[in-house]
Enzyme design. Structure first.
Site, PDB file in Angstrom:
ATOM      1  N   CYS A 215      14.841   6.301   5.908  1.00 24.04           N
ATOM      2  CA  CYS A 215      14.699   4.958   5.323  1.00 24.04           C
ATOM      3  C   CYS A 215      15.595   4.802   4.089  1.00 24.04           C
ATOM      4  O   CYS A 215      15.653   5.685   3.231  1.00 24.04           O
ATOM      5  CB  CYS A 215      13.241   4.716   4.946  1.00 24.04           C
ATOM      6  SG  CYS A 215      12.972   3.060   4.309  1.00 24.04           S
TER       7      CYS A 215
ATOM      8  N   ARG B  12     -10.234   0.586   3.764  1.00 19.00           N
ATOM      9  CA  ARG B  12      -9.922   1.847   4.462  1.00 19.00           C
ATOM     10  C   ARG B  12      -9.620   2.961   3.481  1.00 19.00           C
ATOM     11  O   ARG B  12      -8.731   2.849   2.633  1.00 19.00           O
ATOM     12  CB  ARG B  12      -8.737   1.661   5.423  1.00 19.00           C
ATOM     13  CG  ARG B  12      -8.457   2.944   6.237  1.00 19.00           C
ATOM     14  CD  ARG B  12      -7.410   2.747   7.332  1.00 19.00           C
ATOM     15  NE  ARG B  12      -7.744   1.614   8.146  1.00 19.00           N
ATOM     16  CZ  ARG B  12      -6.992   0.521   8.247  1.00 19.00           C
ATOM     17  NH1 ARG B  12      -5.854   0.441   7.626  1.00 19.00           N
ATOM     18  NH2 ARG B  12      -7.379  -0.487   8.992  1.00 19.00           N
TER      19      ARG B  12
ATOM     20  N   CYS C   2      11.178   4.180  -2.490  1.00 14.18           N
ATOM     21  CA  CYS C   2       9.754   4.294  -2.866  1.00 14.18           C
ATOM     22  C   CYS C   2       9.490   5.741  -3.319  1.00 14.18           C
ATOM     23  O   CYS C   2       9.644   6.672  -2.520  1.00 14.18           O
ATOM     24  CB  CYS C   2       8.862   3.911  -1.692  1.00 14.18           C
ATOM     25  SG  CYS C   2       9.346   2.350  -0.921  1.00 14.18           S
TER      26      CYS C   2
ATOM     27  N   CYS D 162      -1.832  -2.971  15.242  1.00 15.31           N
ATOM     28  CA  CYS D 162      -1.359  -3.181  13.869  1.00 15.31           C
ATOM     29  C   CYS D 162       0.000  -2.518  13.724  1.00 15.31           C
ATOM     30  O   CYS D 162       0.211  -1.413  14.232  1.00 15.31           O
ATOM     31  CB  CYS D 162      -2.345  -2.582  12.871  1.00 15.31           C
ATOM     32  SG  CYS D 162      -1.816  -2.779  11.147  1.00 15.31           S
TER      33      CYS D 162
ATOM     34  N   CYS E 128      -3.287  -6.768   6.585  1.00 20.17           N
ATOM     35  CA  CYS E 128      -3.736  -5.465   6.112  1.00 20.17           C
ATOM     36  C   CYS E 128      -2.862  -5.147   4.907  1.00 20.17           C
ATOM     37  O   CYS E 128      -1.641  -4.969   5.050  1.00 20.17           O
ATOM     38  CB  CYS E 128      -3.562  -4.416   7.205  1.00 20.17           C
ATOM     39  SG  CYS E 128      -3.963  -2.744   6.649  1.00 20.17           S
TER      40      CYS E 128
ATOM     41  N   CYS F 252       7.524   8.342  -1.253  1.00 23.77           N
ATOM     42  CA  CYS F 252       7.661   8.413   0.198  1.00 23.77           C
ATOM     43  C   CYS F 252       8.555   9.547   0.728  1.00 23.77           C
ATOM     44  O   CYS F 252       9.749   9.609   0.433  1.00 23.77           O
ATOM     45  CB  CYS F 252       8.177   7.091   0.733  1.00 23.77           C
ATOM     46  SG  CYS F 252       8.167   7.081   2.549  1.00 23.77           S
TER      47      CYS F 252
ATOM     48  N   CYS G  41      -2.545   1.666  15.052  1.00 21.19           N
ATOM     49  CA  CYS G  41      -1.632   1.249  13.992  1.00 21.19           C
ATOM     50  C   CYS G  41      -0.333   2.049  14.108  1.00 21.19           C
ATOM     51  O   CYS G  41      -0.387   3.260  14.329  1.00 21.19           O
ATOM     52  CB  CYS G  41      -2.240   1.529  12.622  1.00 21.19           C
ATOM     53  SG  CYS G  41      -3.897   0.864  12.426  1.00 21.19           S
TER      54      CYS G  41
HETATM   55  N1  SAM Z   1       8.423   1.274   5.786  1.00 18.93           N
HETATM   56  C1  SAM Z   1       7.374   0.357   5.805  1.00 18.93           C
HETATM   57  C2  SAM Z   1       6.992  -0.133   4.434  1.00 18.93           C
HETATM   58  O1  SAM Z   1       7.178   0.579   3.469  1.00 18.93           O
HETATM   59  O2  SAM Z   1       6.496  -1.260   4.343  1.00 18.93           O
HETATM   60  C3  SAM Z   1       6.149   0.852   6.514  1.00 18.93           C
HETATM   61  C4  SAM Z   1       5.682   2.282   6.332  1.00 18.93           C
HETATM   62  S1  SAM Z   1       5.189   2.779   4.703  1.00 18.93           S
HETATM   63  C5  SAM Z   1       5.216   4.497   4.830  1.00 18.93           C
HETATM   64  C6  SAM Z   1       3.518   2.260   4.575  1.00 18.93           C
HETATM   65  C7  SAM Z   1       2.743   2.589   3.326  1.00 18.93           C
HETATM   66  O3  SAM Z   1       2.353   3.959   3.349  1.00 18.93           O
HETATM   67  C8  SAM Z   1       3.406   2.428   1.984  1.00 18.93           C
HETATM   68  O4  SAM Z   1       3.481   1.101   1.551  1.00 18.93           O
HETATM   69  C9  SAM Z   1       2.495   3.263   1.090  1.00 18.93           C
HETATM   70  O5  SAM Z   1       1.447   2.455   0.580  1.00 18.93           O
HETATM   71  C10 SAM Z   1       1.934   4.310   2.043  1.00 18.93           C
HETATM   72  N2  SAM Z   1       2.450   5.643   1.702  1.00 18.93           N
HETATM   73  C11 SAM Z   1       3.669   6.125   1.985  1.00 18.93           C
HETATM   74  N3  SAM Z   1       3.830   7.388   1.516  1.00 18.93           N
HETATM   75  C12 SAM Z   1       2.662   7.699   0.894  1.00 18.93           C
HETATM   76  C13 SAM Z   1       2.199   8.844   0.186  1.00 18.93           C
HETATM   77  N4  SAM Z   1       2.979   9.917   0.004  1.00 18.93           N
HETATM   78  N5  SAM Z   1       0.946   8.841  -0.292  1.00 18.93           N
HETATM   79  C14 SAM Z   1       0.151   7.759  -0.118  1.00 18.93           C
HETATM   80  N6  SAM Z   1       0.541   6.646   0.519  1.00 18.93           N
HETATM   81  C15 SAM Z   1       1.780   6.600   1.018  1.00 18.93           C
HETATM   82 FE1  SF4 Z   2      10.904   3.313   3.488  1.00 21.14          FE
HETATM   83 FE2  SF4 Z   2       8.907   4.929   2.877  1.00 21.14          FE
HETATM   84 FE3  SF4 Z   2       9.436   2.847   1.324  1.00 21.14          FE
HETATM   85 FE4  SF4 Z   2       8.416   2.431   3.819  1.00 21.14          FE
HETATM   86  S1  SF4 Z   2       7.404   3.447   2.091  1.00 21.14           S
HETATM   87  S2  SF4 Z   2      10.122   1.314   2.832  1.00 21.14           S
HETATM   88  S3  SF4 Z   2       9.385   4.151   4.898  1.00 21.14           S
HETATM   89  S4  SF4 Z   2      10.796   4.616   1.671  1.00 21.14           S
END
Ligand code: SAM
Ligand code: SF4
Ligand code: DTB
Length: 331
Positions: free
Chosen positions: A67, A274, A71, A142, A202, A74, A111
Protein backbone atom coordinates in the site's frame (compact mmCIF):
# COMPACT_ATOMS: atom_id res chain seq x y z
CA UNK A 1 -22.81 -24.19 20.74
CA UNK A 2 -26.39 -22.97 20.85
CA UNK A 3 -27.49 -20.06 18.72
CA UNK A 4 -30.31 -17.56 18.94
CA UNK A 5 -32.27 -15.76 16.26
CA UNK A 6 -32.00 -12.03 16.73
CA UNK A 7 -32.44 -9.13 14.41
CA UNK A 8 -29.20 -7.67 13.09
CA UNK A 9 -30.61 -4.24 13.85
CA UNK A 10 -30.95 -3.04 17.44
CA UNK A 11 -34.33 -3.65 18.95
CA UNK A 12 -35.06 -0.06 19.98
CA UNK A 13 -35.68 3.14 18.11
CA UNK A 14 -32.67 5.39 17.78
CA UNK A 15 -33.94 8.51 19.53
CA UNK A 16 -31.12 8.49 22.11
CA UNK A 17 -28.48 8.28 19.41
CA UNK A 18 -29.80 11.44 17.76
CA UNK A 19 -28.30 13.36 20.68
CA UNK A 20 -25.32 15.52 19.77
CA UNK A 21 -22.33 14.72 21.96
CA UNK A 22 -19.67 17.19 23.10
CA UNK A 23 -16.05 16.60 24.07
CA UNK A 24 -16.86 17.60 27.65
CA UNK A 25 -19.64 15.04 27.93
CA UNK A 26 -17.46 12.29 26.51
CA UNK A 27 -14.56 13.23 28.80
CA UNK A 28 -16.90 13.21 31.79
CA UNK A 29 -17.74 9.59 30.98
CA UNK A 30 -14.05 8.68 30.70
CA UNK A 31 -13.49 10.29 34.12
CA UNK A 32 -16.20 8.30 35.93
CA UNK A 33 -15.05 5.77 38.51
CA UNK A 34 -14.60 2.50 36.61
CA UNK A 35 -17.52 0.67 38.30
CA UNK A 36 -19.88 3.61 37.65
CA UNK A 37 -18.90 3.71 33.99
CA UNK A 38 -19.39 -0.03 33.55
CA UNK A 39 -22.75 0.13 35.32
CA UNK A 40 -23.91 2.91 32.99
CA UNK A 41 -22.62 1.10 29.89
CA UNK A 42 -24.31 -2.17 30.94
CA UNK A 43 -27.58 -0.33 31.60
CA UNK A 44 -27.59 1.23 28.12
CA UNK A 45 -26.45 -2.02 26.57
CA UNK A 46 -29.35 -4.00 28.04
CA UNK A 47 -31.90 -1.45 26.84
CA UNK A 48 -30.77 -1.82 23.26
CA UNK A 49 -29.56 -5.42 23.30
CA UNK A 50 -31.68 -7.27 25.85
CA UNK A 51 -30.19 -10.64 24.94
CA UNK A 52 -26.54 -11.55 25.48
CA UNK A 53 -25.54 -12.26 21.90
CA UNK A 54 -22.33 -11.92 19.94
CA UNK A 55 -22.22 -10.93 16.28
CA UNK A 56 -19.52 -12.96 14.53
CA UNK A 57 -17.70 -11.56 11.51
CA UNK A 58 -14.95 -13.36 9.65
CA UNK A 59 -12.24 -11.13 8.18
CA UNK A 60 -10.18 -12.01 5.10
CA UNK A 61 -7.35 -10.05 3.52
CA UNK A 62 -8.12 -10.19 -0.20
CA UNK A 63 -5.20 -8.00 -1.29
CA UNK A 64 -2.07 -8.18 0.82
CA UNK A 65 0.54 -5.45 1.19
CA UNK A 66 2.17 -2.93 -1.12
CA UNK A 67 0.00 0.00 0.00
CA UNK A 68 1.30 3.49 -0.89
CA UNK A 69 -0.13 5.14 2.26
CA UNK A 70 1.88 5.95 5.38
CA UNK A 71 -0.50 4.92 8.21
CA UNK A 72 2.03 4.59 11.05
CA UNK A 73 0.37 1.53 12.53
CA UNK A 74 0.08 -0.47 9.35
CA UNK A 75 2.26 -3.48 8.45
CA UNK A 76 0.93 -3.41 4.88
CA UNK A 77 2.33 0.04 3.99
CA UNK A 78 4.98 -0.56 1.32
CA UNK A 79 7.32 2.02 2.84
CA UNK A 80 7.85 0.08 6.09
CA UNK A 81 10.13 -2.92 6.29
CA UNK A 82 7.75 -5.44 7.86
CA UNK A 83 8.60 -8.48 5.77
CA UNK A 84 5.23 -8.45 3.98
CA UNK A 85 5.39 -9.08 0.24
CA UNK A 86 2.65 -7.54 -1.88
CA UNK A 87 0.26 -9.97 -3.54
CA UNK A 88 -2.45 -9.63 -6.18
CA UNK A 89 -6.17 -9.50 -5.50
CA UNK A 90 -7.41 -12.97 -4.50
CA UNK A 91 -9.51 -14.94 -6.99
CA UNK A 92 -13.27 -15.16 -6.58
CA UNK A 93 -12.99 -18.94 -6.06
CA UNK A 94 -10.48 -18.63 -3.23
CA UNK A 95 -12.60 -16.00 -1.50
CA UNK A 96 -15.75 -18.13 -1.86
CA UNK A 97 -13.93 -21.08 -0.32
CA UNK A 98 -12.97 -19.00 2.74
CA UNK A 99 -16.48 -17.58 3.03
CA UNK A 100 -17.98 -21.07 2.96
CA UNK A 101 -15.69 -22.10 5.82
CA UNK A 102 -16.66 -18.96 7.75
CA UNK A 103 -20.35 -19.70 7.32
CA UNK A 104 -19.78 -23.30 8.39
CA UNK A 105 -18.08 -22.05 11.57
CA UNK A 106 -21.09 -19.86 12.38
CA UNK A 107 -20.10 -16.37 11.17
CA UNK A 108 -22.94 -14.25 9.81
CA UNK A 109 -20.85 -11.54 8.13
CA UNK A 110 -17.90 -11.89 5.80
CA UNK A 111 -15.57 -8.89 5.86
CA UNK A 112 -12.83 -8.38 3.30
CA UNK A 113 -9.95 -5.92 3.36
CA UNK A 114 -7.58 -4.72 0.65
CA UNK A 115 -4.30 -2.86 1.17
CA UNK A 116 -5.31 -0.10 -1.22
CA UNK A 117 -5.30 3.67 -0.83
CA UNK A 118 -8.47 3.74 -2.89
CA UNK A 119 -10.56 1.52 -5.08
CA UNK A 120 -9.70 1.71 -8.81
CA UNK A 121 -12.54 1.50 -11.33
CA UNK A 122 -10.75 -1.32 -13.14
CA UNK A 123 -11.11 -3.55 -10.05
CA UNK A 124 -14.85 -3.04 -9.66
CA UNK A 125 -15.94 -6.05 -11.78
CA UNK A 126 -13.77 -8.46 -9.75
CA UNK A 127 -14.92 -6.96 -6.46
CA UNK A 128 -18.56 -7.04 -7.55
CA UNK A 129 -18.19 -10.73 -8.44
CA UNK A 130 -16.81 -11.43 -4.96
CA UNK A 131 -19.69 -9.59 -3.27
CA UNK A 132 -22.22 -11.57 -5.30
CA UNK A 133 -20.67 -14.86 -4.16
CA UNK A 134 -20.89 -13.82 -0.50
CA UNK A 135 -24.50 -12.80 -0.92
CA UNK A 136 -25.28 -16.10 -2.66
CA UNK A 137 -24.11 -17.85 0.53
CA UNK A 138 -26.70 -15.86 2.49
CA UNK A 139 -24.06 -13.99 4.50
CA UNK A 140 -23.81 -10.29 5.14
CA UNK A 141 -20.97 -8.70 3.22
CA UNK A 142 -18.52 -5.99 4.26
CA UNK A 143 -15.59 -4.49 2.38
CA UNK A 144 -12.78 -2.13 3.29
CA UNK A 145 -10.88 -1.03 0.21
CA UNK A 146 -9.76 2.50 1.05
CA UNK A 147 -11.32 5.64 -0.39
CA UNK A 148 -14.37 5.46 -2.66
CA UNK A 149 -15.91 7.93 -5.10
CA UNK A 150 -19.65 8.43 -5.24
CA UNK A 151 -20.04 6.23 -8.32
CA UNK A 152 -17.84 3.47 -6.88
CA UNK A 153 -19.98 3.37 -3.73
CA UNK A 154 -23.07 3.09 -5.91
CA UNK A 155 -21.47 0.23 -7.88
CA UNK A 156 -20.69 -1.69 -4.68
CA UNK A 157 -24.23 -1.23 -3.44
CA UNK A 158 -25.51 -2.36 -6.82
CA UNK A 159 -23.45 -5.55 -6.43
CA UNK A 160 -25.24 -6.19 -3.13
CA UNK A 161 -22.69 -4.96 -0.56
CA UNK A 162 -24.25 -4.50 2.90
CA UNK A 163 -21.51 -2.72 4.89
CA UNK A 164 -18.47 -0.63 4.05
CA UNK A 165 -15.73 -0.29 6.67
CA UNK A 166 -13.72 2.91 6.64
CA UNK A 167 -12.21 4.03 9.93
CA UNK A 168 -11.49 7.54 11.13
CA UNK A 169 -8.81 5.82 13.24
CA UNK A 170 -8.41 8.60 15.84
CA UNK A 171 -9.43 12.17 16.66
CA UNK A 172 -9.20 14.93 14.08
CA UNK A 173 -6.57 16.62 16.30
CA UNK A 174 -4.28 13.57 16.59
CA UNK A 175 -4.86 12.31 13.05
CA UNK A 176 -1.85 13.92 11.36
CA UNK A 177 0.54 12.36 13.89
CA UNK A 178 -0.50 9.02 12.40
CA UNK A 179 -1.25 9.56 8.69
CA UNK A 180 -0.06 12.21 6.27
CA UNK A 181 -1.05 10.78 2.89
CA UNK A 182 -4.78 11.45 3.20
CA UNK A 183 -6.82 13.74 5.39
CA UNK A 184 -9.44 13.23 8.04
CA UNK A 185 -11.91 14.99 5.72
CA UNK A 186 -11.05 12.54 2.89
CA UNK A 187 -12.24 9.81 5.21
CA UNK A 188 -15.47 11.61 6.06
CA UNK A 189 -16.14 12.12 2.37
CA UNK A 190 -15.85 8.38 1.64
CA UNK A 191 -18.18 7.68 4.56
CA UNK A 192 -20.69 10.12 3.09
CA UNK A 193 -20.53 8.33 -0.28
CA UNK A 194 -21.14 5.02 1.50
CA UNK A 195 -24.22 6.46 3.23
CA UNK A 196 -25.53 8.14 0.10
CA UNK A 197 -25.29 4.85 -1.78
CA UNK A 198 -27.55 3.25 0.85
CA UNK A 199 -24.99 0.99 2.56
CA UNK A 200 -24.50 0.46 6.27
CA UNK A 201 -21.49 2.17 7.82
CA UNK A 202 -18.80 0.37 9.78
CA UNK A 203 -16.45 2.99 11.22
CA UNK A 204 -14.20 3.05 14.25
CA UNK A 205 -10.61 3.53 15.25
CA UNK A 206 -7.54 2.42 17.12
CA UNK A 207 -6.65 2.83 20.79
CA UNK A 208 -3.06 2.80 22.05
CA UNK A 209 -1.24 4.86 19.40
CA UNK A 210 0.03 7.44 21.91
CA UNK A 211 -3.17 9.50 21.86
CA UNK A 212 -4.49 11.34 24.92
CA UNK A 213 -7.77 10.44 26.61
CA UNK A 214 -9.18 13.60 25.02
CA UNK A 215 -8.37 12.15 21.58
CA UNK A 216 -10.27 8.98 22.42
CA UNK A 217 -13.16 11.15 23.58
CA UNK A 218 -13.07 13.25 20.40
CA UNK A 219 -12.86 10.19 18.18
CA UNK A 220 -16.00 8.81 19.81
CA UNK A 221 -17.72 12.22 19.58
CA UNK A 222 -17.02 12.26 15.84
CA UNK A 223 -18.42 8.74 15.45
CA UNK A 224 -21.45 9.26 17.71
CA UNK A 225 -22.48 12.49 15.98
CA UNK A 226 -22.63 10.90 12.55
CA UNK A 227 -26.16 11.05 11.22
CA UNK A 228 -27.80 8.70 10.51
CA UNK A 229 -26.28 6.74 13.37
CA UNK A 230 -23.61 4.25 12.33
CA UNK A 231 -24.40 0.57 12.60
CA UNK A 232 -20.99 -0.95 13.35
CA UNK A 233 -18.09 0.43 15.41
CA UNK A 234 -14.80 -1.49 15.44
CA UNK A 235 -12.59 -0.55 18.38
CA UNK A 236 -9.09 -1.81 17.60
CA UNK A 237 -6.33 -2.17 20.16
CA UNK A 238 -3.10 -1.24 18.37
CA UNK A 239 -1.34 -4.42 17.22
CA UNK A 240 2.26 -3.13 17.22
CA UNK A 241 4.21 -4.55 14.29
CA UNK A 242 7.99 -4.51 13.92
CA UNK A 243 9.12 -2.18 11.17
CA UNK A 244 6.19 0.24 11.56
CA UNK A 245 6.68 3.62 13.28
CA UNK A 246 4.41 2.49 16.15
CA UNK A 247 6.27 -0.78 16.76
CA UNK A 248 7.62 0.32 20.15
CA UNK A 249 4.47 2.01 21.40
CA UNK A 250 4.11 1.13 25.10
CA UNK A 251 0.99 -0.84 26.00
CA UNK A 252 -1.83 1.10 27.59
CA UNK A 253 -3.56 0.19 30.85
CA UNK A 254 -6.12 -2.47 29.87
CA UNK A 255 -8.76 -0.69 31.99
CA UNK A 256 -8.35 2.36 29.76
CA UNK A 257 -9.10 0.18 26.76
CA UNK A 258 -12.22 -1.16 28.48
CA UNK A 259 -13.22 2.44 29.30
CA UNK A 260 -13.12 3.28 25.58
CA UNK A 261 -15.45 0.39 24.81
CA UNK A 262 -17.82 1.46 27.58
CA UNK A 263 -17.94 5.08 26.42
CA UNK A 264 -18.51 3.92 22.83
CA UNK A 265 -21.45 1.80 24.04
CA UNK A 266 -23.01 4.69 25.96
CA UNK A 267 -22.58 7.17 23.11
CA UNK A 268 -23.65 4.76 20.34
CA UNK A 269 -26.27 2.58 22.02
CA UNK A 270 -27.71 1.28 18.75
CA UNK A 271 -24.44 0.07 17.24
CA UNK A 272 -22.73 -3.26 17.28
CA UNK A 273 -19.42 -2.40 18.96
CA UNK A 274 -16.69 -4.76 17.76
CA UNK A 275 -13.76 -5.77 19.92
CA UNK A 276 -11.41 -5.90 16.93
CA UNK A 277 -7.60 -5.97 16.64
CA UNK A 278 -5.52 -6.98 19.64
CA UNK A 279 -7.93 -9.56 21.06
CA UNK A 280 -5.43 -12.41 20.66
CA UNK A 281 -3.20 -10.90 23.35
CA UNK A 282 -6.05 -10.34 25.80
CA UNK A 283 -6.90 -12.76 28.57
CA UNK A 284 -10.35 -14.32 28.61
CA UNK A 285 -11.10 -12.18 31.65
CA UNK A 286 -10.18 -8.94 29.89
CA UNK A 287 -12.31 -9.88 26.88
CA UNK A 288 -15.22 -10.67 29.22
CA UNK A 289 -14.82 -7.21 30.76
CA UNK A 290 -14.97 -5.71 27.25
CA UNK A 291 -18.19 -7.65 26.58
CA UNK A 292 -19.68 -6.42 29.87
CA UNK A 293 -18.67 -2.88 28.88
CA UNK A 294 -20.70 -3.25 25.68
CA UNK A 295 -18.67 -5.02 22.99
CA UNK A 296 -21.01 -7.41 21.18
CA UNK A 297 -19.18 -8.26 17.97
CA UNK A 298 -15.84 -9.93 17.25
CA UNK A 299 -13.73 -11.10 14.35
CA UNK A 300 -14.03 -14.85 14.54
CA UNK A 301 -13.17 -17.93 12.54
CA UNK A 302 -9.63 -17.25 11.30
CA UNK A 303 -6.39 -17.08 13.24
CA UNK A 304 -5.27 -13.98 11.36
CA UNK A 305 -6.99 -10.65 10.96
CA UNK A 306 -5.29 -9.03 7.97
CA UNK A 307 -1.69 -9.83 8.91
CA UNK A 308 -1.67 -10.11 12.73
CA UNK A 309 -3.04 -12.82 14.99
CA UNK A 310 -6.60 -13.51 16.10
CA UNK A 311 -7.82 -16.15 18.58
CA UNK A 312 -8.50 -19.64 17.25
CA UNK A 313 -12.12 -20.74 16.76
CA UNK A 314 -12.07 -23.25 19.63
CA UNK A 315 -10.88 -20.64 22.12
CA UNK A 316 -13.64 -18.23 21.09
CA UNK A 317 -16.33 -20.89 21.14
CA UNK A 318 -15.21 -22.02 24.58
CA UNK A 319 -15.15 -18.44 25.89
CA UNK A 320 -18.66 -17.65 24.62
CA UNK A 321 -19.92 -20.91 26.08
CA UNK A 322 -18.31 -20.21 29.47
CA UNK A 323 -19.93 -16.77 29.50
CA UNK A 324 -23.32 -18.01 28.25
CA UNK A 325 -23.22 -15.58 25.33
CA UNK A 326 -25.05 -16.89 22.29
CA UNK A 327 -23.80 -16.61 18.74
CA UNK A 328 -26.05 -14.41 16.65
CA UNK A 329 -27.55 -15.93 13.53
CA UNK A 330 -28.94 -14.18 10.47
CA UNK A 331 -32.63 -13.40 10.98
N1 SAM B 1 -6.57 0.07 3.17
C1 SAM B 1 -7.86 0.31 3.63
C2 SAM B 1 -7.95 1.50 4.55
O1 SAM B 1 -6.98 1.82 5.21
O2 SAM B 1 -9.02 2.11 4.60
C3 SAM B 1 -8.49 -0.88 4.30
C4 SAM B 1 -7.69 -1.76 5.22
S1 SAM B 1 -7.04 -1.03 6.70
C5 SAM B 1 -5.84 -2.17 7.18
C6 SAM B 1 -8.37 -1.11 7.84
C7 SAM B 1 -8.15 -0.63 9.26
O3 SAM B 1 -7.42 -1.60 9.99
C8 SAM B 1 -7.39 0.65 9.49
O4 SAM B 1 -8.14 1.80 9.25
C9 SAM B 1 -7.02 0.52 10.96
O5 SAM B 1 -8.04 1.07 11.77
C10 SAM B 1 -6.95 -0.99 11.17
N2 SAM B 1 -5.56 -1.41 11.43
C11 SAM B 1 -4.59 -1.55 10.52
N3 SAM B 1 -3.42 -1.94 11.09
C12 SAM B 1 -3.68 -2.02 12.43
C13 SAM B 1 -2.88 -2.35 13.56
N4 SAM B 1 -1.58 -2.64 13.44
N5 SAM B 1 -3.47 -2.37 14.77
C14 SAM B 1 -4.78 -2.07 14.90
N6 SAM B 1 -5.57 -1.73 13.87
C15 SAM B 1 -5.04 -1.70 12.64
FE1 SF4 C 1 -2.80 1.23 3.34
FE2 SF4 C 1 -2.62 0.09 5.71
FE3 SF4 C 1 -3.23 2.66 5.53
FE4 SF4 C 1 -5.04 0.79 4.70
S1 SF4 C 1 -4.30 1.13 6.80
S2 SF4 C 1 -4.46 2.70 3.64
S3 SF4 C 1 -3.61 -0.77 3.93
S4 SF4 C 1 -1.28 1.72 4.91
C1 DTB D 1 -11.01 -2.82 11.51
O1 DTB D 1 -11.40 -1.79 12.12
N1 DTB D 1 -10.17 -3.70 12.00
C2 DTB D 1 -9.86 -4.73 11.02
C3 DTB D 1 -10.86 -4.40 9.89
N2 DTB D 1 -11.41 -3.15 10.29
C4 DTB D 1 -10.41 -4.43 8.50
C5 DTB D 1 -8.43 -4.79 10.67
C6 DTB D 1 -7.51 -4.98 11.85
C7 DTB D 1 -6.13 -5.11 11.32
C8 DTB D 1 -5.12 -5.41 12.37
C9 DTB D 1 -3.74 -5.45 11.83
C10 DTB D 1 -3.48 -6.55 10.87
O2 DTB D 1 -3.93 -7.71 11.06
O3 DTB D 1 -2.75 -6.31 9.89
Amino acid sequence: MSTVMTHCQPQKTKSTSEKTWTTEQALALFELPFPDLIYQAQTVHRQFFPESTMQLSTLLNIKLGGCPEDCHYCPQAARYDTGIKAEKLMSVDSVRCQAEAAKEAGATRFCMGAAWRELKDRDIPAIAAIVKEIKALGMESCLTLGMLTESQAAALREAGLDYYNHNIDTSREFYDKIISTRTFDDRLQTLQHVRDAGMKVCCGGIVGMGEAVKDRANMLVELANMSPAIESVPINHLAPVEGTPLAEMPAIDPFDFVRTIAVARIMMPQARVRLSAGRVKMSDELQALCFIAGANSIFYGREVLLTTGNPEIQRDQALLKRLGIQMETIS
